[in-house]
Write an enzyme that holds these catalytic residues in place. Structure first.
Site, PDB file in Angstrom:
ATOM      1  CG  ASP A 259      -0.170  -0.125   2.539  1.00 16.26           C
ATOM      2  OD1 ASP A 259       0.541  -1.126   2.688  1.00 16.26           O
ATOM      3  OD2 ASP A 259      -0.265   0.773   3.398  1.00 16.26           O
ATOM      4  CG  ASP A 269       3.090   5.734   4.346  1.00 14.75           C
ATOM      5  OD1 ASP A 269       3.598   6.070   5.430  1.00 14.75           O
ATOM      6  OD2 ASP A 269       1.928   5.316   4.242  1.00 14.75           O
TER       7      ASP A 269
HETATM    8  P1  AMP Z   1       0.519   3.512   7.085  1.00 14.47           P
HETATM    9  O1  AMP Z   1       1.252   2.759   8.160  1.00 14.47           O
HETATM   10  O2  AMP Z   1       0.621   4.991   7.216  1.00 14.47           O
HETATM   11  O3  AMP Z   1       0.825   3.017   5.715  1.00 14.47           O
HETATM   12  O4  AMP Z   1      -1.011   3.224   7.359  1.00 14.47           O
HETATM   13  C1  AMP Z   1      -1.583   1.952   7.288  1.00 14.47           C
HETATM   14  C2  AMP Z   1      -3.077   2.050   7.443  1.00 14.47           C
HETATM   15  O5  AMP Z   1      -3.424   2.496   8.758  1.00 14.47           O
HETATM   16  C3  AMP Z   1      -3.760   3.004   6.486  1.00 14.47           C
HETATM   17  O6  AMP Z   1      -4.995   2.432   6.135  1.00 14.47           O
HETATM   18  C4  AMP Z   1      -3.946   4.235   7.329  1.00 14.47           C
HETATM   19  O7  AMP Z   1      -4.990   5.046   6.855  1.00 14.47           O
HETATM   20  C5  AMP Z   1      -4.271   3.633   8.689  1.00 14.47           C
HETATM   21  N1  AMP Z   1      -3.975   4.541   9.799  1.00 14.47           N
HETATM   22  C6  AMP Z   1      -2.763   4.916  10.279  1.00 14.47           C
HETATM   23  N2  AMP Z   1      -2.894   5.756  11.317  1.00 14.47           N
HETATM   24  C7  AMP Z   1      -4.215   5.939  11.523  1.00 14.47           C
HETATM   25  C8  AMP Z   1      -5.002   6.705  12.434  1.00 14.47           C
HETATM   26  N3  AMP Z   1      -4.448   7.472  13.387  1.00 14.47           N
HETATM   27  N4  AMP Z   1      -6.348   6.638  12.330  1.00 14.47           N
HETATM   28  C9  AMP Z   1      -6.931   5.882  11.396  1.00 14.47           C
HETATM   29  N5  AMP Z   1      -6.260   5.142  10.501  1.00 14.47           N
HETATM   30  C10 AMP Z   1      -4.912   5.166  10.550  1.00 14.47           C
HETATM   31 MG    MG Z   2       0.477   3.949   4.029  1.00 12.15          MG
END
Ligand code: AMP
Ligand code: MG
Length: 494
Positions: A259, A269
């Protein structure tokens, strides 16, 4: 891309939105408004980027402008939505989606280019699961600093337009000031978007997504006989070029889940990413990457693995016959490794001032890297010293072994017709003097978050804006960090 292009003057920031993503089938998004915040305050605005997007920096700084950057106001023409996507996280496939980000529109720039404008930290969405939909100031400033440094280093990346604080705290390990980052991207189409379509969509929906990606990023493949195979080739090619650039500057992404791999070939990211100091292929910074899956030296292999997941997702589009489709996919993905190697070698030659090609070059390069690893040499500093012809007296440069290597290198440079100056110039353009060193980033974030002092970050941003220029006044940013007995650790950007 066609569609409505209303020129918006309200707020005078000159938002000029289209919303082509919202014309995709409904499964790909959920219309969601940002959740307003208590007290928006602008912390940093990227004026150069604003201008290139056709936005008026002055208007963005106004109360009305900041209200938009905080998600408190929706500019006319905007159609906020959360994008659906899936992904392999550390190898495990799962449904994800924008849990704390919203695409508010696609800005059509004065040059006619299309950039996604996304608010990150703008509140909960249907994909939030248990998350609060919010972001903390430290990680958002970290993304701002590192993404802009990557851009200045000439590496394809999402950009950062602004960070605003919300006047609300977010609960992480401790209470922290909340913030919203405005992220700018060629698009937010991910490998995981295709995995989502392949897993939960129909073949028509998958095709619509692929056609959209082609139209948006690779319109020149439309004429190809097998346009989806051409799409795959292009995605592979861009990733090979991107990962080679990461390796050449010592960038460790830290969370190369599918992702977090953008179809357009931009770095995306900025969570636990960091730059390597001491050269070691095993370098890992992320606290959750206990197995070293996303270690510096593994990044090319992981990219290949992710591309295989992309190929799998579009398999039904590649050929009606499944075994033929698999063969086409395998050949396309297999090309990654040679393309990566070619780009990396070209970049390494440039770092050593080599302008032509000899088969022995790779050995020369590997021998240097081997010595650097053994003697724990600083990656950035070593190459910059070579480019300035100023070898230091540290463990590497002081060694007998290095002197012998250096003689081979000088002999190699003697076998090209270009003058020494051309070679040195190439080296200085290929090895930065300043990267966002971990201790400098931490120092800037601490001043900002603990003391509300943004001047440290301001100076760091200045130092990183022209990383290849020789600037003695910013010498402290080029210095090797003091040795620490604690390894540097990063955390997923929450
Ligand atoms: P990432 O680690 O940034 O790639 O995020 C992985 C998933 O977790 C994605 O679907 C993000 O939108 C979700 N996510 C990360 N932090 C939060 C948060 N504080 N609230 C809601 N969703 C989150
Ligand atoms: Mg992400």
């Amino acid at each position: 891309m066609d569609g409505k292009r209303a020129k918006i003057t309200l707020g005078k920031a000159d938002w000029n939105f289209d919303n082509s993503y919202s014309r995709l089938p409904q499964v790909f998004f959920r219309k969601t408004n940002p959740t307003p915040v208590r007290l928006p305050k602008l912390i940093v605005l990227n004026e150069t980027l604003a201008v290139s997007l056709g936005l008026d920096a002055q208007a963005l700084r106004s109360t009305a402008g900041v209200a938009i950057l905080a998600g408190n106001q929706i500019p006319p023409g905007s159609l906020p939505l959360a994008q659906a996507y899936a992904g392999h996280q550390f190898g495990h496939f799962t449904m994800l989606g924008d849990g704390r980000a919203l695409l508010i529109g696609e800005q059509i720039t004065p040059r006619g280019e299309r950039s996604d404008i996304q608010l990150k930290g703008s509140g909960q969405t249907p994909y939030s699961r248990r998350g609060d939909g919010r972001a903390a100031l430290g990680p958002m400033l970290r993304e701002y600093i590192i993404s802009e440094a990557m851009h200045a280093l000439g590496i394809a990346t999402t950009r950062s337009l602004a960070v605003v604080t919300t006047g609300e705290d977010v609960i992480r390990d401790t209470e922290q000031p909340g913030a919203v980052l405005t992220r700018v991207a060629a698009s937010h189409l991910r490998v995981g978007t295709f995995q989502y379509a392949a897993t939960w969509g129909t073949i028509e929906e998958l095709r619509a997504l692929a056609d959209y990606a082609i139209q948006r990023h690779f319109p020149f493949v439309k004429a190809e006989e097998n346009r989806y195979l051409a799409l795959l080739h292009e995605v592979v090619r861009r990733q090979a070029a991107l990962i080679a650039k990461w390796q050449l500057v010592g960038f460790v992404h830290g969370v190369m889940n599918t992702d977090n791999m953008a179809i357009a070939g931009e770095t995306i990211d900025y969570g636990p990413c960091a730059f390597m100091d001491v050269y070691d292929p095993k370098t890992v910074f992320s606290s959750i990457d206990t197995e070293g899956r996303y270690a510096y030296g593994n990044q090319p292999d992981v990219a290949g693995w992710n591309l295989a997941r992309f190929a799998e997702a579009i398999l039904p589009l590649l050929h009606v016959d499944r075994s033929q489709a698999i063969r086409l996919a395998q050949d396309a993905v297999a090309a990654f490794s040679a393309q990566f190697q070619y780009q990396w070698l070209a970049g390494m030659r440039a770092k050593l001032g080599i302008l032509n090609e000899e088969t022995e070059d790779e050995t020369l390069i590997q021998d240097l890297l081997g010595m650097m690893k053994k003697r724990r040499a600083d990656y950035t500093h070593t190459f910059r010293s070579l480019s300035l012809n100023r070898p230091g007296d540290d463990a590497l440069f002081g060694s007998e072994e290095f002197s012998r290597w250096s003689e081979r290198w000088q002999a190699r440079l003697g076998r090209q017709k270009e003058i020494r100056e051309a070679s040195q110039q190439l080296m200085q353009q290929s090895s930065p003097e300043r990267i966002p060193r971990n201790h400098r980033v931490e120092e800037a974030l601490e001043a900002a978050v603990q003391q509300g002092d943004f001047s440290v970050m301001g100076r760091l941003l200045q130092a990183l804006a022209r990383p290849f220029a020789h600037l003695p006044e910013y010498a402290e940013y080029a210095d090797i960090p003091p040795t620490s007995n604690r390894p540097y650790r990063t955390f997923c950007g929450t």
